[in-house]
Design a protein around this motif. Structure first.
Motif, PDB file in Angstrom:
ATOM      1  N   ASP A  92       0.810  -1.229   0.000  1.00 25.40           N
ATOM      2  CA  ASP A  92       0.000   0.000   0.000  1.00 25.40           C
ATOM      3  C   ASP A  92       0.841   1.275   0.000  1.00 25.40           C
ATOM      4  O   ASP A  92       0.311   2.359   0.244  1.00 25.40           O
ATOM      5  CB  ASP A  92      -0.909   0.018   1.235  1.00 25.40           C
ATOM      6  N   ASP A  95      -0.538   4.311  -1.590  1.00 19.77           N
ATOM      7  CA  ASP A  95      -1.903   4.721  -1.235  1.00 19.77           C
ATOM      8  C   ASP A  95      -1.866   5.736  -0.097  1.00 19.77           C
ATOM      9  O   ASP A  95      -2.385   5.504   1.007  1.00 19.77           O
ATOM     10  CB  ASP A  95      -2.734   3.497  -0.824  1.00 19.77           C
ATOM     11  N   LYS A  98      -4.809   6.959   2.228  1.00 22.07           N
ATOM     12  CA  LYS A  98      -5.211   6.267   3.462  1.00 22.07           C
ATOM     13  C   LYS A  98      -4.650   6.989   4.686  1.00 22.07           C
ATOM     14  O   LYS A  98      -5.333   7.154   5.705  1.00 22.07           O
ATOM     15  CB  LYS A  98      -4.722   4.816   3.458  1.00 22.07           C
TER      16      LYS A  98
END
Length: 578
Positions: A92, A95, A98
């Motif tokens: 992740d 990302d 987030k």
């Protein structure tokens, strides 16, 4: 699932657990209660492997990830967003949204993302650690007092997050309302063992009280039986005709599992000493303004009078100036403008966030109590120490050896050693356990003088506050009403800083209202049903997944639950407005 089997743990100072057993099932969220010193934090260390039990076993599923909130700071990146994103997994790492989502939820702004993480206050640095923990997507969260440095809005966000968290949680917190909102079970460390029931703290303590009452009755009956057996044996063991019978009674006595006495733990119970005054108003604040620079004014032109017997709560987001206002009124800071006028008969006691660090670490507890009132005889100082749960030789403990909660009790002891008619209390519930907070709340309610209190505890605000000073994005305003009246009439600001205004309801007859409500309920069902079905389908899928796919599915479920909660709130507002 996690299981603790026959855990025993001792220190040179005494035994903490003796054959403690605990089993958590999938999705259990457990509130851990118990007096300070019963081993709540030690239990976390055993689960994390930071300490080892003397005997027993701790079992986890394979690849089970446990995350705990760090209380120390170890930041290496130059910006908040880069530091937080370090917690993202390899899968992740791109990302970053987030990390942004969690930081915004914890009270940071978009402008904060490029700031040095070391530039934030201690409270916000705790939030950075919390954000990093949540990003690791653990199966279980161990949270030790996570609300201590959070403001009301951040606590509400964390509450919603934990309620929707798919894994297991063990939570230590002094905030009973927060615990009951989040947790499915309550666990207590009672008499060196674990006692857990489904439900909240009230049900737990009611059940505990009932169990103890039953135990006492059994103990009384057993003590009588033991006494009767011992008397029979003493009378009959020397006589040949009854010696055999006496010997059988000895065997009964030897096999009997004796019930232990319940050792009641001391409870904090006290009252502040009220100094008589005829003053109608103990302090009057006129056009008070303060800022650390001309470009950073925290509050401006605050005016109010605090009458005898009244409590004012100071509320708002962290960093807005709540503690600063209290310190300015108490004379610890010089305001930019305005005045603070105390009645000549006013004497105040000040419990501040930084006051604990002002304790002399080389002093004993008795020395610290004596330092605020040299007229007190030793017997009275010992009595105050006892009220604060430092009886006997414990009163001679050095401050350097005390925990945060124990230091807070010393600060309270210093205040009750004085005769006062005004209390300044800045986050007084931090570091106190649930029983001590109840005692503090009762002491404030019983105090005949006045009080100004900074707190993030909605429970305490509701219990003691008559009026409020509310810090918003635009400064601070006086509100003439209780906390519930504030929520009803104004409410907390939206993220964009605009205030929620109470909407006047249009006049409708009962038939129109019924028809409108039915239409809203139908629409709600139509909109939310597909989302509920999607969540259920994903939840059924989770046991078949592992690794990245499981994490992604959990993330999907969380997003859907957020969406569902927002829709439910939206439809509830529409129903309320009809």
């Amino acid at each position: 699932m996690i299981e603790l089997i026959n855990i025993s743990k001792s220190y040179p100072t005494g035994e903490l657990y003796n054959d403690l057993n605990l089993r958590l099932n999938s999705g259990d969220k457990v509130g851990l209660v118990g007096r300070n010193g019963t081993g709540k934090s030690t239990l976390f260390k055993l689960i994390l492997g930071e300490e080892h039990q003397d005997s027993g076993e701790i079992k986890f599923p394979k690849a089970y990830k446990i995350g705990a909130l760090k209380q120390y700071f170890d930041f290496h990146e130059k910006t908040l967003i880069d530091e937080t994103a370090q917690a993202l997994s390899e899968e992740d790492k791109y990302d970053v949204y987030k990390a942004e989502k969690i930081l915004l939820g914890l009270g940071f702004s978009m402008e904060d993302f490029d700031k040095d993480p070391k530039s934030f206050s201690g409270g916000f640095q705790i939030r950075i650690n919390l954000a990093k923990l949540l990003l690791t997507e653990p199966n279980m969260l161990l949270l030790d007092e996570p609300t201590n440095y959070l403001d009301i809005l951040s606590i509400r966000w964390l509450k919603a997050f934990l309620k929707s968290f798919a894994g297991e949680v063990i939570l230590i917190t002094h905030d009973r309302n927060f615990m009951d909102s989040v947790c499915t079970h309550t666990l207590g460390i009672i008499r060196k063992s674990a006692f857990m029931i489904p439900g909240g703290t009230k049900k737990f303590f009611d059940q505990l009280s009932s169990n103890q009452e039953h135990h006492e009755k059994q103990k009384i009956a057993q003590d009588k039986k033991i006494k009767d057996l011992e008397e029979f044996i003493a009378k009959n063991k020397a006589r040949a005709a009854t010696a055999t019978l006496a010997q059988s009674k000895v065997k009964i006595l030897e096999k009997m599992e004796k019930l232990e006495d319940i050792n009641y733990e001391a409870n904090l119970k006290f009252d502040f000493n009220y100094k008589e005054t005829s003053a109608k108003f103990l302090v009057e604040v006129n056009n008070l303004s303060f800022g650390y620079t001309n470009d950073n004014i925290l509050f401006k032109d605050i005016s109010f009078a605090l009458s005898r017997g009244e409590t004012i709560g100071i509320i708002g987001k962290n960093g807005k100036g709540k503690s600063t206002l209290l310190n300015a009124i108490a004379g610890e800071l010089d305001p930019f403008s305005g005045s603070v006028d105390f009645h000549p008969s006013c004497t105040f006691g000040h419990f501040g966030q930084t006051n604990i660090s002002h304790l002399n670490k080389n002093n004993t507890i008795m020395d610290e109590i004596y330092s605020v009132n040299h007229k007190l005889p030793e017997a009275l100082i010992r009595s105050i120490c006892g009220i604060m749960m430092f009886s006997g030789d414990n009163a001679k403990k050095k401050i350097s050896l005390l925990s945060g909660g124990e230091k807070s009790r010393v600060m309270l002891g210093k205040i009750i050693a004085q005769d006062v008619n005004l209390l300044f209390l800045d986050e007084p519930t931090n570091h106190l356990d649930i029983d001590s907070i109840d005692a503090l709340t009762n002491a404030i309610k019983a105090f005949d003088g006045s009080c100004m209190i900074v707190t993030h505890s909605e429970e305490l605000l509701r219990a003691v506050c008559d009026r409020l000073i509310v810090f918003t994005n635009d400064g601070a305003d006086y509100f003439n009403g209780t906390y519930d009246e504030f929520l009803e009439k104004i409410g907390w600001e939206d993220d964009d800083g605009t205030e929620k205004k109470k909407v006047e309801k249009p006049k409708r007859n009962k038939k129109e209202i019924k028809k409108l409500r039915a239409a809203i309920v139908t629409e709600k069902s139509k909109v939310t049903s597909p989302i509920k079905k999607e969540i259920e389908a994903l939840e059924e899928l989770i046991p078949t997944l592992s690794g990245k796919h499981k994490s992604q599915t959990n993330s999907q479920i969380l997003d859907l639950q957020d969406k569902l909660e927002k829709l439910n709130e939206e439809f509830k507002k529409r129903l309320d407005e009809v």
